[in-house]
Design a protein around this motif. Structure first.
Motif, PDB file in Angstrom:
ATOM      1  N   GLY A 237       0.664  -1.219  -0.160  1.00 38.96           N
ATOM      2  CA  GLY A 237      -0.045   0.055  -0.283  1.00 38.96           C
ATOM      3  C   GLY A 237       0.753   1.310   0.044  1.00 38.96           C
ATOM      4  N   LEU A 238       1.722   1.216   0.893  1.00 34.75           N
ATOM      5  CA  LEU A 238       2.783   2.696   0.968  1.00 34.75           C
ATOM      6  C   LEU A 238       3.548   2.661   0.079  1.00 34.75           C
ATOM      7  N   ALA A 239       3.827   1.609  -0.678  1.00 32.43           N
ATOM      8  CA  ALA A 239       4.653   1.514  -1.854  1.00 32.43           C
ATOM      9  C   ALA A 239       3.942   2.137  -3.167  1.00 32.43           C
ATOM     10  N   VAL A 240       2.691   2.020  -2.970  1.00 27.89           N
ATOM     11  CA  VAL A 240       1.662   2.523  -4.271  1.00 27.89           C
ATOM     12  C   VAL A 240       1.569   3.801  -3.870  1.00 27.89           C
ATOM     13  N   VAL A 241       1.500   4.286  -2.578  1.00 27.77           N
ATOM     14  CA  VAL A 241       1.323   6.061  -2.553  1.00 27.77           C
ATOM     15  C   VAL A 241       2.509   6.611  -2.852  1.00 27.77           C
ATOM     16  N   GLN A 242       3.679   6.072  -2.415  1.00 25.28           N
ATOM     17  CA  GLN A 242       5.015   6.514  -2.970  1.00 25.28           C
ATOM     18  C   GLN A 242       5.246   6.568  -4.528  1.00 25.28           C
ATOM     19  N   ALA A 243       4.746   5.687  -5.139  1.00 24.21           N
ATOM     20  CA  ALA A 243       4.703   5.971  -6.632  1.00 24.21           C
ATOM     21  C   ALA A 243       3.877   6.906  -7.190  1.00 24.21           C
ATOM     22  N   ILE A 244       2.519   6.937  -6.755  1.00 24.13           N
ATOM     23  CA  ILE A 244       1.760   7.911  -7.078  1.00 24.13           C
ATOM     24  C   ILE A 244       2.352   9.297  -6.975  1.00 24.13           C
ATOM     25  N   ALA A 245       2.933   9.496  -5.638  1.00 26.34           N
ATOM     26  CA  ALA A 245       3.430  10.757  -5.325  1.00 26.34           C
ATOM     27  C   ALA A 245       4.537  11.233  -6.149  1.00 26.34           C
ATOM     28  N   LYS A 246       5.692  10.313  -6.639  1.00 24.67           N
ATOM     29  CA  LYS A 246       6.708  10.424  -7.525  1.00 24.67           C
ATOM     30  C   LYS A 246       6.037  10.816  -8.831  1.00 24.67           C
TER      31      LYS A 246
END
Length: 355
Positions: free
Chosen positions: A320-329
């Motif tokens: 989940g948090l890896a997905v959040v970071q990917a979307i932020a980047k």
């Protein structure tokens, strides 16, 4: 070994030849200058003066050339060692890596010239990245297999039970099967999102949207489940248009809310949206208990789960948090975590275009 010696010999021979040729050109240049002066100003020289080489001049020139070749050879050997040794180390490490030893690294010393040092350091950085990618690939495969095993096993067991007449195909069983299928769907979607982001192909369609209204609509859908889990959802949303891909931001917010529902202590769950310093800011805060420092530094990496979550056997794939970071980047922004006196706070920021 032969190839390495040949390169050193080439450098040494080249430097010796440069020294001898420079010396010979110097003698020839002096003769040409004297010949020119003799033509222009003959009165400056005796009547029997000749600018051209004599036999003694040739012998002296050859002797001096041979003497100059000796220090040139010593210097050439020293310089060639300093240049060739790091290249030999890079070649050795490259052969080891090609043979499967991804931990091989080229050696470097203090006397290595700057350009060669840069080459060795860049090669070692590339080798380290290659080793990390290979290790991550093994972890990916193991973690994906682990995360898929549970829902697939449950689905197989339930359907086998229905086929054998052990379980009745009622609404409760259908709902249970749909829950497992939904878990699989979200896992696959998360994997897809992270993979696209890693390859630089995460598709975004940013446009001005009423993000506050989107968040309120999402809150209506998730609030019953959060309330049942003991959470009190609080919204503090700034109105106005934000330039984002609304679907991706909703995906990131959903991942943050799921993360809080799985790992945070029941209590308040605050979602805030605002503009700050030319950026859009989306914050999700909860009452904790917080993340250990060892985990906090890696919590946005793939398949990372806190020890407490694992010990309590809570659901969660660590994506989940890896997905959040990917979307932020992908939005050109960042995501961060902080632990305050009030609890845990996740903050996603992205640049907003100037109007």
């Amino acid at each position: 070994m032969g190839g390495r010696v040949e390169l050193r010999q080439h450098l040494s021979l080249a430097m010796r030849m440069v020294a001898v040729i420079t010396l010979l050109l110097g003698f020839i240049a002096f003769d040409l200058i004297y010949a020119l002066m003799l033509c222009l100003w003959p009165e400056m020289f005796p009547a029997d003066f000749s600018p051209w080489f004599t036999g003694w001049d040739v012998l002296i020139t050859l002797g001096v050339g041979l003497l100059a070749a000796w220090p040139a050879s010593v210097l050439a050997i020293r310089v060639s060692r300093r240049i060739v040794a790091p290249l030999n180390s890079v070649a050795w490490a490259a052969r080891q890596i090609a043979g499967g030893d991804l931990g091989a690294r080229a050696q470097i010393d203090l006397e290595t010239p700057g350009e060669t040092r840069t080459l060795v350091e860049d090669f070692n950085a590339m080798a380290q990245r290659l080793e990390t990618m290979a290790r991550d690939k093994v972890v990916w495969n193991a973690q994906i297999a682990h995360e898929l095993r549970t829902p697939v096993t449950v689905l197989k067991g339930r359907l086998q039970g229905v086929a054998d007449g052990v379980f009745p195909m009622d609404d409760a069983l259908v709902a249970s099967l749909l829950t497992q299928v939904e878990g699989l769907r979200r896992l696959i979607e998360d994997l897809r999102g992270v993979s696209l982001a890693e390859s630089g192909h995460l598709d975004l369609q940013p446009r001005p949207v009423d993000l506050a209204a989107d968040i309120r609509d999402l809150a209506v859908l998730v609030e019953p489940g959060l309330t049942q889990a003991g959470f009190r959802l609080e919204l503090a949303l700034e109105e106005g248009a934000f330039h984002v891909d609304a679907a991706r931001i909703r995906q990131a917010l959903m991942a943050l809310l799921d993360n809080a529902q799985l790992y945070a202590d029941p209590g308040f769950l605050r979602v805030a949206l605002r503009r700050e310093g030319g950026c859009g800011v989306l914050m999700v805060a909860n009452e904790g208990p917080g993340v250990p420092d060892a985990t906090a530094s890696q919590m946005f990496s793939l398949f990372v789960r806190g020890e407490g979550a694992v010990e309590r056997h809570r659901m969660g794939s660590g994506l989940g948090l890896a997905v959040v970071q990917a979307i932020a980047k992908a939005h050109g922004g960042t995501v961060s975590y902080a632990h305050t006196v009030e609890g845990s706070r996740f903050t996603l920021t992205w640049p907003e275009p100037e109007h």
